[in-house]
Design a protein around this motif. Sequence first.
Motif, PDB file in Angstrom:
ATOM      1  N   PRO A   4       0.829  -1.213   0.000  1.00  0.00           N
ATOM      2  CA  PRO A   4       0.000   0.000   0.000  1.00  0.00           C
ATOM      3  C   PRO A   4       0.865   1.266   0.000  1.00  0.00           C
ATOM      4  O   PRO A   4       1.942   1.289   0.594  1.00  0.00           O
ATOM      5  CB  PRO A   4      -0.811  -0.119   1.289  1.00  0.00           C
ATOM      6  N   SER A   5       0.365   2.284  -0.663  1.00  0.00           N
ATOM      7  CA  SER A   5       1.078   3.567  -0.700  1.00  0.00           C
ATOM      8  C   SER A   5       1.034   4.223   0.678  1.00  0.00           C
ATOM      9  O   SER A   5       0.218   3.880   1.529  1.00  0.00           O
ATOM     10  CB  SER A   5       0.416   4.491  -1.723  1.00  0.00           C
ATOM     11  N   ALA A   6       1.917   5.176   0.876  1.00  0.00           N
ATOM     12  CA  ALA A   6       1.932   5.926   2.141  1.00  0.00           C
ATOM     13  C   ALA A   6       0.589   6.614   2.366  1.00  0.00           C
ATOM     14  O   ALA A   6       0.083   6.662   3.492  1.00  0.00           O
ATOM     15  CB  ALA A   6       3.071   6.941   2.142  1.00  0.00           C
ATOM     16  N   LYS A   7       0.001   7.124   1.302  1.00  0.00           N
ATOM     17  CA  LYS A   7      -1.300   7.790   1.406  1.00  0.00           C
ATOM     18  C   LYS A   7      -2.389   6.805   1.846  1.00  0.00           C
ATOM     19  O   LYS A   7      -3.200   7.120   2.719  1.00  0.00           O
ATOM     20  CB  LYS A   7      -1.666   8.420   0.063  1.00  0.00           C
ATOM     21  N   LEU A   8      -2.390   5.607   1.283  1.00  0.00           N
ATOM     22  CA  LEU A   8      -3.378   4.600   1.667  1.00  0.00           C
ATOM     23  C   LEU A   8      -3.157   4.144   3.110  1.00  0.00           C
ATOM     24  O   LEU A   8      -4.114   3.983   3.874  1.00  0.00           O
ATOM     25  CB  LEU A   8      -3.345   3.407   0.717  1.00  0.00           C
ATOM     26  N   LYS A   9      -1.895   3.972   3.502  1.00  0.00           N
ATOM     27  CA  LYS A   9      -1.598   3.594   4.888  1.00  0.00           C
ATOM     28  C   LYS A   9      -2.144   4.643   5.857  1.00  0.00           C
ATOM     29  O   LYS A   9      -2.781   4.305   6.865  1.00  0.00           O
ATOM     30  CB  LYS A   9      -0.097   3.437   5.101  1.00  0.00           C
ATOM     31  N   ASP A  10      -1.895   5.913   5.573  1.00  0.00           N
ATOM     32  CA  ASP A  10      -2.393   6.995   6.429  1.00  0.00           C
ATOM     33  C   ASP A  10      -3.920   6.977   6.499  1.00  0.00           C
ATOM     34  O   ASP A  10      -4.506   7.157   7.574  1.00  0.00           O
ATOM     35  CB  ASP A  10      -1.919   8.359   5.925  1.00  0.00           C
ATOM     36  N   LEU A  11      -4.566   6.767   5.358  1.00  0.00           N
ATOM     37  CA  LEU A  11      -6.028   6.708   5.313  1.00  0.00           C
ATOM     38  C   LEU A  11      -6.550   5.555   6.158  1.00  0.00           C
ATOM     39  O   LEU A  11      -7.472   5.734   6.966  1.00  0.00           O
ATOM     40  CB  LEU A  11      -6.510   6.575   3.871  1.00  0.00           C
ATOM     41  N   ILE A  12      -5.963   4.383   6.006  1.00  0.00           N
ATOM     42  CA  ILE A  12      -6.403   3.208   6.766  1.00  0.00           C
ATOM     43  C   ILE A  12      -6.174   3.426   8.261  1.00  0.00           C
ATOM     44  O   ILE A  12      -7.050   3.131   9.079  1.00  0.00           O
ATOM     45  CB  ILE A  12      -5.677   1.932   6.269  1.00  0.00           C
ATOM     46  N   GLU A  13      -5.024   3.936   8.623  1.00  0.00           N
ATOM     47  CA  GLU A  13      -4.728   4.179  10.039  1.00  0.00           C
ATOM     48  C   GLU A  13      -5.747   5.133  10.657  1.00  0.00           C
ATOM     49  O   GLU A  13      -6.271   4.882  11.745  1.00  0.00           O
ATOM     50  CB  GLU A  13      -3.321   4.733  10.202  1.00  0.00           C
ATOM     51  N   GLY A  14      -6.036   6.222   9.976  1.00  0.00           N
ATOM     52  CA  GLY A  14      -7.000   7.193  10.495  1.00  0.00           C
ATOM     53  C   GLY A  14      -8.404   6.620  10.572  1.00  0.00           C
ATOM     54  O   GLY A  14      -9.116   6.831  11.564  1.00  0.00           O
ATOM     55  N   THR A  15      -8.804   5.885   9.545  1.00  0.00           N
ATOM     56  CA  THR A  15     -10.146   5.295   9.509  1.00  0.00           C
ATOM     57  C   THR A  15     -10.317   4.259  10.617  1.00  0.00           C
ATOM     58  O   THR A  15     -11.324   4.248  11.324  1.00  0.00           O
ATOM     59  CB  THR A  15     -10.402   4.649   8.130  1.00  0.00           C
ATOM     60  N   VAL A  16      -9.323   3.392  10.766  1.00  0.00           N
ATOM     61  CA  VAL A  16      -9.396   2.344  11.789  1.00  0.00           C
ATOM     62  C   VAL A  16      -9.403   2.953  13.183  1.00  0.00           C
ATOM     63  O   VAL A  16     -10.212   2.580  14.037  1.00  0.00           O
ATOM     64  CB  VAL A  16      -8.240   1.332  11.606  1.00  0.00           C
ATOM     65  N   ASP A  17      -8.519   3.903  13.448  1.00  0.00           N
ATOM     66  CA  ASP A  17      -8.461   4.516  14.779  1.00  0.00           C
ATOM     67  C   ASP A  17      -9.747   5.274  15.087  1.00  0.00           C
ATOM     68  O   ASP A  17     -10.277   5.193  16.201  1.00  0.00           O
ATOM     69  CB  ASP A  17      -7.242   5.427  14.886  1.00  0.00           C
ATOM     70  N   HIS A  18     -10.281   6.002  14.109  1.00  0.00           N
ATOM     71  CA  HIS A  18     -11.534   6.726  14.332  1.00  0.00           C
ATOM     72  C   HIS A  18     -12.682   5.751  14.612  1.00  0.00           C
ATOM     73  O   HIS A  18     -13.468   5.959  15.548  1.00  0.00           O
ATOM     74  CB  HIS A  18     -11.875   7.606  13.131  1.00  0.00           C
ATOM     75  N   HIS A  19     -12.776   4.697  13.831  1.00  0.00           N
ATOM     76  CA  HIS A  19     -13.830   3.703  14.048  1.00  0.00           C
ATOM     77  C   HIS A  19     -13.696   3.091  15.445  1.00  0.00           C
ATOM     78  O   HIS A  19     -14.696   2.932  16.148  1.00  0.00           O
ATOM     79  CB  HIS A  19     -13.772   2.610  12.976  1.00  0.00           C
ATOM     80  N   ALA A  20     -12.475   2.767  15.840  1.00  0.00           N
ATOM     81  CA  ALA A  20     -12.258   2.180  17.165  1.00  0.00           C
ATOM     82  C   ALA A  20     -12.713   3.130  18.266  1.00  0.00           C
ATOM     83  O   ALA A  20     -13.328   2.694  19.254  1.00  0.00           O
ATOM     84  CB  ALA A  20     -10.787   1.823  17.346  1.00  0.00           C
TER      85      ALA A  20
END
Length: 115
Positions: A4-20
């Motif tokens: 995954p690109s750095a941009k996708l990693k950042d998106l996933i990290e933010g989405t997962v943490d927010h959902h949690a």
Amino acid sequence: MPVPSAKLKDLIEGTVDHHASQRWPRLAEVTIRWRGSYGYLIAHPNDDPDDDEQIPLARIEYLGIPDEWGFAIYQASTEDYRDAILPSGAMTGTPIEALDCACALYLPEPKDHPE
């Protein structure tokens, strides 16, 4: 294996943490440690702010499609990851589905969350 690109990693990290933070109130945060195409989801409980406890939850695997990830659950008994099937019966899904599946195994269900 696609990475995954750095941009996708950042998106996933933010989405997962927010959902949690919305779904799993007992967690202060969820972080992801990346290694190649794999992301390792780690929970940080909010019981004690001075405690650095980390709970390994799951491993997600980027398959080249942003909404389709492989999923493996962390097994504390062997301290390893084992491929798993999501509650939907699918072998792949979103990182949020992987998070919810792993948290349902390791954390008590929030009382105020309807199933």
